[in-house]
Design a protein around this motif. Structure first.
Motif, PDB file in Angstrom:
ATOM      1  N   SER A 162       0.994  -1.142   0.013  1.00  0.00           N
ATOM      2  CA  SER A 162       0.088   0.036   0.045  1.00  0.00           C
ATOM      3  C   SER A 162       0.865   1.278   0.067  1.00  0.00           C
ATOM      4  O   SER A 162       1.622   1.617   0.865  1.00  0.00           O
ATOM      5  N   PRO A 163       0.826   2.016  -1.007  1.00  0.00           N
ATOM      6  CA  PRO A 163       1.546   3.361  -1.227  1.00  0.00           C
ATOM      7  C   PRO A 163       1.194   4.277   0.034  1.00  0.00           C
ATOM      8  O   PRO A 163       1.828   4.970   0.382  1.00  0.00           O
ATOM      9  N   ARG A 164      -0.360   4.415   0.192  1.00  0.00           N
ATOM     10  CA  ARG A 164      -0.848   5.225   0.992  1.00  0.00           C
ATOM     11  C   ARG A 164      -0.324   5.196   2.399  1.00  0.00           C
ATOM     12  O   ARG A 164       0.253   5.776   3.106  1.00  0.00           O
ATOM     13  N   TRP A 165      -0.124   3.613   2.931  1.00  0.00           N
ATOM     14  CA  TRP A 165       0.298   3.512   4.091  1.00  0.00           C
ATOM     15  C   TRP A 165       1.721   3.785   4.371  1.00  0.00           C
ATOM     16  O   TRP A 165       2.174   4.403   5.280  1.00  0.00           O
ATOM     17  N   LEU A 166       2.539   3.771   3.167  1.00  0.00           N
ATOM     18  CA  LEU A 166       3.804   3.876   3.124  1.00  0.00           C
ATOM     19  C   LEU A 166       4.281   5.311   3.252  1.00  0.00           C
ATOM     20  O   LEU A 166       5.032   5.799   3.900  1.00  0.00           O
ATOM     21  N   VAL A 167       3.141   6.122   2.687  1.00  0.00           N
ATOM     22  CA  VAL A 167       3.132   7.744   2.795  1.00  0.00           C
ATOM     23  C   VAL A 167       2.987   8.071   4.086  1.00  0.00           C
ATOM     24  O   VAL A 167       3.662   9.006   4.656  1.00  0.00           O
ATOM     25  N   PHE A 168       2.217   7.360   4.760  1.00  0.00           N
ATOM     26  CA  PHE A 168       1.669   7.994   6.334  1.00  0.00           C
ATOM     27  C   PHE A 168       2.871   7.651   6.952  1.00  0.00           C
ATOM     28  O   PHE A 168       3.196   8.435   7.988  1.00  0.00           O
ATOM     29  N   ALA A 169       3.715   6.479   6.712  1.00  0.00           N
ATOM     30  CA  ALA A 169       4.968   6.292   7.581  1.00  0.00           C
ATOM     31  C   ALA A 169       6.028   7.326   7.450  1.00  0.00           C
ATOM     32  O   ALA A 169       6.711   7.734   8.462  1.00  0.00           O
ATOM     33  N   GLY A 170       5.990   7.862   6.133  1.00  0.00           N
ATOM     34  CA  GLY A 170       7.040   8.792   5.699  1.00  0.00           C
ATOM     35  C   GLY A 170       6.603  10.145   6.482  1.00  0.00           C
ATOM     36  O   GLY A 170       7.267  10.987   6.973  1.00  0.00           O
TER      37      GLY A 170
END
Length: 610
Positions: free
Chosen positions: A176-184
């Motif tokens: 999930s790119p969305r969750w990875l962005v949230f991590a960022g």
């Protein structure tokens, strides 16, 4: 064997009715216990670190001070860290009023949140029981019990990094790119809390996603680019704001040499911390080994630093078990599918532990023992994940033997740590080592598969792993802490000389300053002394030269303008600043040559207004 350690638990997003009934009350109990532990007699520590407490007070008096993290409401100079932790603390104080409780309570709430979020993160991969164990181990780590009851930025940093790990684990599940962005985003705000220290977890998060996310290599790389952009944007917006804001209408950035937040991040709070220099003159230096050097500043650098006199009792109680469990887990899952979630989780937490631990171990600049709170979530997660997996595989000789070794190593190491404070509960170390060696032997040999016997042995394992760190954590909670370098354990080692709380002199002068109506009630050398006077008087005080008196703010010319405009009522001589002085020496000499000194509470004070 790989299948045993990589088996997936029930889906973490399953409806509550499909979950065992014991989960919800157990989680509620864990959070309630953590809240009691962290809030118990919280105000015994007063304002904790007066340096940050004064900045919170200033933020309640001035919106600009709140935005920039100014030490004084008149906005001469900021603290030497970015202001994210102060944003949270000041918001709490603005709502509930400024007091000892409102200064310290936000960190306690962050501690409860960290424990809960760590539970959720571990549960997604390994199930509720390892999640509960991880949360409990974090709560009972001595340095966590210290820092979640103290107003340094490390509490918020720890919470944000755990949030980043949670988002990364979610991202790995379905690419999930969305969750990875949230991590960022979480890491970016971690940068606004304690700058480049937040970036130490990035290699682990990126590696876990790159290896285990169920998508093609091109997509995985692209998603990591998205996350990198999220880090830059969420960290960079405030850096850009500071850089474009006219410097004449904002406070000087404390700790920098050029009034630049970016320079502060790369210099004093960045490479200077790792390699020394840039105002970082107190590192433990070379030497390695299990101790030596200045313990308040980390002791001797080297592989043994995390086990040494400075860091050992703060965080290393379960460190041997965590490293053993990490190695065993990666070995037993070596033939698992690329997307195996257990191995991905081990990469997240193991990479976090190894990179952060090695950087802390070899830093040549300023490093304090309480930094170790950043290691606590990774250690707790690794022990819970690997220990639970090895326990499930105890029918096989290899995992049973490794688990027995983890228990024995923990018992022996806890004995060594407790022996460093031989006068505190001396029987405890003997109980731990005897129980630990007995339990490790039973685990390694194996016991009959009788439910009662198995449950009893499991309880003995948990008790052995946790009793040492739990005892030290509870003792830490019972001791008040102040100063800028607090330490855990049965003694209060907060160093008041480095940003300590108010003393009788500050109280006496504070009464004088409390009746002033000028923009600044006083000025003194160094932010530490200024903070004590601010807390004693409730009025803004200029900390000339910043943290150690060496920052060029305010300059002599600026200070003369403040005095000519009638904006500073008093100058208090003898402020504490450890640096070369910056413009503070020029200011003190000018004041002494042009104004008459009086004595208040044993302190030399000059009245600057007619």
């Amino acid at each position: 064997m790989s299948a045993v350690l990589s088996a997936r638990p029930a889906a973490p997003d399953a409806p509550d009715r499909a979950k065992p009934r014991w989960i919800r009350p157990s989680v509620s109990g864990l959070l309630a216990f953590t809240a009691v532990l962290y809030f118990w007699d919280l105000t015994a520590s007063g304002f904790g670190n007066s340096f940050y407490a004064a900045a919170v007070q200033s933020g309640t008096q001035s919106l600009k001070a709140w935005l920039f993290g100014s030490l004084d409401a008149g906005n001469v100079i900021t603290v030497d860290k970015p202001p994210a932790a102060l944003w949270a603390g000041t918001a709490f104080a603005r709502v509930f009023g400024f007091s000892s409780f409102t200064v310290l309570a936000p960190q306690a709430l962050m501690g409860v949140g960290s424990v809960g979020l760590l539970y959720l993160t571990v549960r997604r991969v390994s199930g509720p029981l390892p999640g509960l164990l991880a949360g409990a181990m974090l709560a009972l780590t001595p340095v966590a019990a210290l820092m979640f009851r103290f107003n340094n930025p490390d509490a918020l940093l720890t919470l944000l990094l755990i949030a980043g790990a949670y988002c990364t684990v979610r991202a790995v599940e379905k690419a999930s790119p969305r969750w990875l962005v949230f991590a960022g985003v979480a890491i970016g705000f971690g940068f606004l809390t304690k700058m480049m220290q937040a970036f130490l977890v990035l290699p682990a998060f990126a590696l876990a996603y790159l290896i285990a996310a169920p998508a093609g290599l091109g997509k995985r790389l692209l998603h990591l680019v998205y996350a990198g952009v999220a880090v830059i944007v969420s960290a960079g917006w405030f850096v850009a704001l500071v850089e474009i804001w006219p410097s004449a209408s904002r406070p000087y950035i404390g700790g920098s040499t050029g009034n630049s937040l970016l320079e502060l991040a790369l210099g004093y709070n960045g490479l200077g911390r790792i390699f020394g220099g840039q105002g970082n003159g107190f590192g433990g230096g070379a030497g390695g080994g299990m101790g030596g050097g200045n313990t308040a500043f980390g002791g001797s650098s080297g592989l043994g630093r995390m086990f040494g006199a400075s860091f050992g009792t703060e965080v290393s109680w379960l460190l041997p078990a965590a490293l053993t469990g990490l190695a065993a887990g990666l070995w037993f899952t070596r033939r698992a599918a690329r997307t195996d979630r257990t191995r991905a989780s081990l990469l997240v937490w193991g990479g976090w532990l190894l990179v952060t631990g090695l950087v802390f171990s070899f830093m040549g600049g300023t490093v304090h023992p309480y930094y170790a709170v950043q290691l606590a979530p990774a250690i707790a997660a690794l022990v819970a994940i690997s220990g639970h997996a090895l326990w499930r595989g105890r029918a096989h000789t290899a995992p049973r033997t490794v688990l027995g070794g983890m228990i024995a190593a923990t018992a022996v190491w806890d004995f060594i740590l407790l022996d460093r404070t031989p006068d505190w509960f001396p029987a405890l170390r003997w109980v731990i080592v005897v129980l630990g060696l007995l339990v490790s032997t039973l685990v390694a040999v194996g016991v009959p598969r009788v439910r009662t016997v198995v449950i009893g042995l499991a309880a003995a394992v948990v008790l052995t792993l946790g009793i040492g760190t739990a005892g030290y954590a509870v003792e830490t909670v019972s001791v008040p802490h102040s100063g800028s370098i607090p330490t855990s354990g049965p003694r209060s080692n907060g160093m008041g000389g480095f940003g300590g709380g108010m003393d009788e002199t500050s109280g006496s002068v504070g009464q004088l300053l409390g009746g002033t109506t000028t923009k600044w009630a006083a000025a003194t050398t160094g932010s530490q002394s200024a903070a004590s006077l601010e807390l004693a008087s409730g009025k803004p005080v200029i900390g000339i030269g910043g943290w150690d008196g060496s920052d060029p703010a305010p300059t002599l010319e600026q200070f003369q303008q403040y005095v000519a405009a009638g904006e500073v009522a008093y100058y208090v001589d003898g402020g504490r600043g450890g640096g070369p002085g910056g413009g503070s020496n020029d200011i003190s000499e000018w004041v002494a040559a042009n104004f008459t000194a009086t004595t208040v509470g044993g302190e030399t004070v000059y009245q600057l207004t007619r």
